[in-house]
Enzyme design. Structure first.
Site, PDB file in Angstrom:
ATOM      1  N   ASP A   1      -2.842   4.651  -2.634  1.00  0.00           N
ATOM      2  CA  ASP A   1      -4.166   5.358  -1.630  1.00  0.00           C
ATOM      3  C   ASP A   1      -4.186   6.750  -2.310  1.00  0.00           C
ATOM      4  O   ASP A   1      -3.516   7.856  -2.499  1.00  0.00           O
ATOM      5  CB  ASP A   1      -3.463   5.411  -0.257  1.00  0.00           C
ATOM      6  CG  ASP A   1      -4.684   5.997   0.851  1.00  0.00           C
ATOM      7  OD1 ASP A   1      -5.760   5.177   0.910  1.00  0.00           O
ATOM      8  OD2 ASP A   1      -4.392   7.054   1.358  1.00  0.00           O
TER       9      ASP A   1
ATOM     10  N   HIS B   1     -11.164  -2.667   3.141  1.00  0.00           N
ATOM     11  CA  HIS B   1     -10.561  -1.981   4.785  1.00  0.00           C
ATOM     12  C   HIS B   1     -11.654  -1.111   5.038  1.00  0.00           C
ATOM     13  O   HIS B   1     -11.750  -0.574   6.163  1.00  0.00           O
ATOM     14  CB  HIS B   1      -9.496  -2.034   4.878  1.00  0.00           C
ATOM     15  CG  HIS B   1      -8.753  -0.871   4.067  1.00  0.00           C
ATOM     16  ND1 HIS B   1      -8.694  -0.959   2.818  1.00  0.00           N
ATOM     17  CD2 HIS B   1      -8.424   0.498   4.425  1.00  0.00           C
ATOM     18  CE1 HIS B   1      -8.001   0.031   2.297  1.00  0.00           C
ATOM     19  NE2 HIS B   1      -7.839   0.901   3.323  1.00  0.00           N
ATOM     20  N   ASP B   2     -12.121  -0.226   3.982  1.00  0.00           N
ATOM     21  CA  ASP B   2     -12.854   1.032   4.048  1.00  0.00           C
ATOM     22  C   ASP B   2     -14.346   0.875   3.871  1.00  0.00           C
ATOM     23  O   ASP B   2     -15.158   1.728   3.995  1.00  0.00           O
ATOM     24  CB  ASP B   2     -12.279   2.146   3.113  1.00  0.00           C
ATOM     25  CG  ASP B   2     -10.926   2.672   3.508  1.00  0.00           C
ATOM     26  OD1 ASP B   2     -10.650   2.660   4.679  1.00  0.00           O
ATOM     27  OD2 ASP B   2     -10.281   3.180   2.601  1.00  0.00           O
TER      28      ASP B   2
ATOM     29  N   GLU C   1      -6.050   4.243  -6.107  1.00  0.00           N
ATOM     30  CA  GLU C   1      -7.521   4.305  -5.620  1.00  0.00           C
ATOM     31  C   GLU C   1      -8.094   5.702  -5.928  1.00  0.00           C
ATOM     32  O   GLU C   1      -7.364   7.051  -5.623  1.00  0.00           O
ATOM     33  CB  GLU C   1      -7.384   4.463  -3.842  1.00  0.00           C
ATOM     34  CG  GLU C   1      -8.827   4.730  -3.229  1.00  0.00           C
ATOM     35  CD  GLU C   1      -8.467   4.968  -1.554  1.00  0.00           C
ATOM     36  OE1 GLU C   1      -9.626   4.510  -1.103  1.00  0.00           O
ATOM     37  OE2 GLU C   1      -7.511   5.462  -1.283  1.00  0.00           O
TER      38      GLU C   1
ATOM     39  N   ASP D   1       1.000  -1.067   0.189  1.00  0.00           N
ATOM     40  CA  ASP D   1      -0.163   0.065   0.110  1.00  0.00           C
ATOM     41  C   ASP D   1       0.949   1.261  -0.001  1.00  0.00           C
ATOM     42  O   ASP D   1       1.678   1.421   0.963  1.00  0.00           O
ATOM     43  CB  ASP D   1      -1.008  -0.011   1.205  1.00  0.00           C
ATOM     44  CG  ASP D   1      -2.298   0.685   0.952  1.00  0.00           C
ATOM     45  OD1 ASP D   1      -2.231   1.666   0.294  1.00  0.00           O
ATOM     46  OD2 ASP D   1      -3.215  -0.008   1.410  1.00  0.00           O
TER      47      ASP D   1
END
Length: 573
Positions: free
Chosen positions: A211, A341-342, A268, A110
């Site tokens: 991210d 995870h979000d 993302e 990440d």
């Protein structure tokens, strides 16, 4: 000879390993605790590599494992070249990487470079002296009319600006106040980021999930954002998402770093259209391999944004999926996911986590693995893990959830029951409770006290029970992954929708040269009757896989009846 053999191109699409891969996302803090301190770690991941390999995954995406004070669970990075102590050491990471590669599993890191932690060395130096080179590493601004530089609100609530008494200026933080945004306008910042990326790639990692990467370029005018009536803070979306220099920066990143390695890159990118995606991930864009888009995730949003428990319209879901499948075909590559995870748990959001939990979880897997794009499986989806019945706000750990609770209580002061219902439905903590390995203490996650409560349904829903049951969600995921790899049309084939106005059925065809498969999914708790288009019915087809224990529709017919949450895949004649 298979139609995949020896050919570098399949139809109009170039073969790439990352197109044919299945990615398994790990949230390290909640995966497996190997030293019983209540926090998952790298040792726990190493212990379960065979589990991931046996599932059929090819790539592991690790949420951040870097040194961090954990204001946002690792997405606030203090040191990009050091492992968080709770997770282990760099020696542990090197062992993980080596063991994963030995088992033919790739590791994707990440990459969080829109912002750092406010404890990062660069930010600490940025605060010290207005004349030093680090002041321009972040975005500092004077106030305006005795207040913030503009009205932008943080994604986590409150202002996106924090006043620093030492500097006598405000710094920008689009997220938590301990996550100051880097100034990508500064070429020194970009060079530092690229050097760090190359360091990890030289170690042997196999790519990056980036991210909020479409937020790195800000409109330098820093104009006020649009604010809803009565709201103090405005949205920064149109001035930040897909900012004026973002493609320039990503092409530079590709040129300086990414193009030199055979890796997977996925960005993302919230708030993008299919046209935007072609710029980021087009086959000739020289930026990224693919992007995460969130249109299907954002369905049902209302005046409270994502904080609602509205059911999702199948019509709207089909429209989003079909648009992305058709607009990107032959031009760019999709990423496919239900949760991460979000997000809340997939079966609780898109399926039925009660009576039809297992069947609807399998239905979601059927759609995930039969679309064009790279599928991402979030830990626990493969056993049908559900949302958590949190009783009180004190059980939550997520900063976004706590801030939302504060704002919603102000809005509905007399209705705490409604506030808790909305929080439970959409909180990110639903996906962050410990992985449910077995029915022992703490679901086999840890002998210590877990950092966040375990879902109480772990005695029923766990890996051990799934593996022992040949009809489980886990074994269905295995079968779907095997099917995807067996039939190239499910990877590279074109997508053709049918029955687009049907209120219960999602139907589409995947075709590659002389291979064609038809997918029929009943996204409802009621029986559904369909009449297939004549050209499909005339062609005929035989059932390849079904999520039903005793499937009835073995062959395609003109008129067919599907039971609740039935999901079938047919090989056309």
């Amino acid at each position: 000879m298979s139609i995949m053999d020896d050919d570098r191109e399949v139809g109009k699409l170039e073969k790439q390993w990352w197109k044919e891969s299945v990615v398994y996302q790990i949230y390290p803090r909640s995966f497996l605790d190997s030293n019983d301190d209540g926090v998952g770690d790298l040792g726990g991941i190493i212990e379960k590599l065979d589990y991931i390999h046996d599932l059929g995954a090819d790539v592991i995406w690790l949420c951040p494992i870097y040194d961090s004070p954990n204001a946002d669970n690792g997405y606030d990075i203090r040191d990009y070249r050091t492992i968080m102590k709770e997770f282990g050491t760099m020696k542990d990471f090197d062992k993980l990487l080596s063991e994963a590669h030995r088992k033919n599993l790739k590791i994707v890191m990440d990459l969080v470079v829109n912002h750092t932690s406010d404890e990062h060395e660069y930010f600490q130096k940025s605060r010290q002296n207005p004349a030093n080179r680090y002041r321009d590493y972040y975005i500092w601004k004077d106030g305006k009319n005795g207040s913030e530089p503009n009205n932008w609100g943080s994604a986590f609530g409150g202002s996106a600006w924090k006043y620093d008494n030492a500097v006598k200026q405000y710094y920008l933080h689009l997220f938590a106040e301990k996550q100051p945004d880097l100034n990508w306008e500064n070429p020194e910042v970009r060079r530092s980021v690229y050097k760090m990326m190359a360091w990890w790639l030289e170690k042997g990692v196999d790519g990056f999930r980036m991210d909020v990467i479409n937020a790195i370029s800000k409109d330098q005018r820093f104009l006020d954002g649009d604010a809803a009536l009565g709201q103090k803070y405005g949205s920064w979306g149109k001035y930040v998402n897909n900012g004026p220099r973002v493609h320039e920066f990503l092409r530079e990143m590709n040129r300086e770093v990414l193009s030199k390695y055979d890796i997977m890159t996925v960005g993302e990118t919230s708030g993008i259209t299919t046209d935007d995606a072609l710029k980021y991930a087009g086959f000739d864009s020289h930026e990224l391999n693919m992007v995460f888009q969130f249109e299907h995730v954002d369905l049902g949003s209302d005046e409270n944004g994502k904080w609602n428990d509205r059911p999702i319209s199948l019509h709207d879901l089909k429209e989003v999926v079909t648009r992305w499948q058709t607009k990107l075909n032959g031009k760019a590559w999709n990423s496919l996911f239900w949760g991460n995870h979000d997000q809340p748990r997939a079966v609780s959001r898109y399926g039925d986590d009660g009576k039809y939990r297992e069947k609807s979880a399998k239905l979601l897997a059927t759609l995930l693995f039969t679309l064009q794009g790279t599928p991402f499986v979030y830990q626990g989806e493969e056993i049908g893990m559900t949302n958590v019945p949190f009783d009180d706000i004190s059980q939550f750990r997520d900063i976004e959830t706590k801030n939302a609770y504060r704002d919603l209580i102000r809005k509905y002061p007399e209705n705490i029951e409604k506030v808790m219902r909305l929080i439970r439905a959409r909180s990110r903590d639903n996906a962050r409770t410990p992985m449910q390995w077995d029915d022992a203490r703490n679901a086999g996650f840890s002998q210590g006290d877990p950092w966040i409560p375990v879902n109480p349904n772990y005695r029923e829903i766990n890996v051990k029970n799934n593996i022992c049951d040949p009809d489980s969600v886990y074994h269905y995921y295995q079968a779907m992954i095997h099917l995807r790899k067996k039939y190239p049309a499910l990877i590279y084939g074109t997508y053709s929708p049918f029955l687009e106005d049907h209120k219960q059925i999602f139907c589409y065809q995947r075709t590659l040269e002389n291979q064609s498969l038809l997918i029929l999914l009943n996204f409802s708790e009621n029986t559904a009757e369909i009449r297939l288009p004549e050209e499909i019915a005339a062609e005929g087809g035989k059932l390849l896989i079904s999520n039903c224990r005793f499937p009835k529709n073995e062959f395609l017919a003109g008129t067919m009846v599907f039971q609740p949450y039935d999901g079938n895949v047919y090989l056309m004649n």
